[in-house]
Motif scaffolding. Structure first.
Motif, PDB file in Angstrom:
ATOM      1  N   GLU A  20       0.821  -1.214   0.000  1.00 26.55           N
ATOM      2  CA  GLU A  20       0.000   0.000   0.000  1.00 26.55           C
ATOM      3  C   GLU A  20       0.860   1.272   0.000  1.00 26.55           C
ATOM      4  O   GLU A  20       0.379   2.353  -0.294  1.00 26.55           O
ATOM      5  CB  GLU A  20      -0.930   0.016   1.218  1.00 26.55           C
ATOM      6  N   MET A  21       2.154   1.141   0.349  1.00 23.60           N
ATOM      7  CA  MET A  21       3.053   2.294   0.422  1.00 23.60           C
ATOM      8  C   MET A  21       3.780   2.553  -0.896  1.00 23.60           C
ATOM      9  O   MET A  21       4.510   3.537  -1.012  1.00 23.60           O
ATOM     10  CB  MET A  21       4.073   2.102   1.551  1.00 23.60           C
ATOM     11  N   ASP A  22       3.583   1.693  -1.896  1.00 22.30           N
ATOM     12  CA  ASP A  22       4.244   1.870  -3.179  1.00 22.30           C
ATOM     13  C   ASP A  22       3.870   3.227  -3.774  1.00 22.30           C
ATOM     14  O   ASP A  22       2.694   3.554  -3.915  1.00 22.30           O
ATOM     15  CB  ASP A  22       3.853   0.749  -4.147  1.00 22.30           C
ATOM     16  N   GLY A  23       4.876   4.034  -4.069  1.00 23.71           N
ATOM     17  CA  GLY A  23       4.653   5.359  -4.638  1.00 23.71           C
ATOM     18  C   GLY A  23       4.569   6.472  -3.613  1.00 23.71           C
ATOM     19  O   GLY A  23       4.485   7.646  -3.974  1.00 23.71           O
ATOM     20  N   TRP A  24       4.595   6.140  -2.316  1.00 27.97           N
ATOM     21  CA  TRP A  24       4.466   7.149  -1.270  1.00 27.97           C
ATOM     22  C   TRP A  24       5.791   7.553  -0.643  1.00 27.97           C
ATOM     23  O   TRP A  24       5.820   8.334   0.304  1.00 27.97           O
ATOM     24  CB  TRP A  24       3.504   6.663  -0.186  1.00 27.97           C
ATOM     25  N   PHE A  25       6.892   7.050  -1.144  1.00 26.42           N
ATOM     26  CA  PHE A  25       8.208   7.440  -0.638  1.00 26.42           C
ATOM     27  C   PHE A  25       8.920   8.272  -1.692  1.00 26.42           C
ATOM     28  O   PHE A  25       8.801   8.027  -2.888  1.00 26.42           O
ATOM     29  CB  PHE A  25       9.068   6.208  -0.301  1.00 26.42           C
TER      30      PHE A  25
END
Length: 99
Positions: A20-25
């Motif tokens: 779910e964190m893919d693309g949020w870093f």
């Protein structure tokens, strides 16, 4: 155990590896570790160090407000943070060769 639960950026692995964190870093490159930069320049410029050399980073800044070495750019643009073709004047391995 706590340290083992973190990735190399200090982010908990359960968060960093959550799909779910893919693309949020994003990468924040505003902070420069100047000791690491000196070591990386030494690695780049010293292709074949003498056997047994243990490189160590030392602080060579004199006390007081000494001027910045001329061959090092003042901190500014991201281009200043790259390892360009500037000569390295650090005394990185002083003492590591047995004086």
């Amino acid at each position: 155990m706590h340290e083992d639960s973190l990735n190399r950026f200090g982010i908990p692995r359960r968060v960093a590896q959550d799909d779910e964190m893919d693309g949020w870093f994003e990468v924040d490159d505003e902070v420069v570790d100047h000791a690491e930069a000196a070591y990386q320049r030494w690695q780049r410029d010293t292709k074949h160090p003498e056997p047994g050399v243990v490189p160590r980073v030392i602080n060579t800044k004199p006390h007081g407000d000494a001027p910045r070495p001329r061959d090092r750019p003042a901190r500014g643009s991201l281009a200043d943070h790259t390892l360009g073709d500037q000569p390295d004047t650090s005394r990185l391995v002083e003492g590591a060769l047995g004086d």
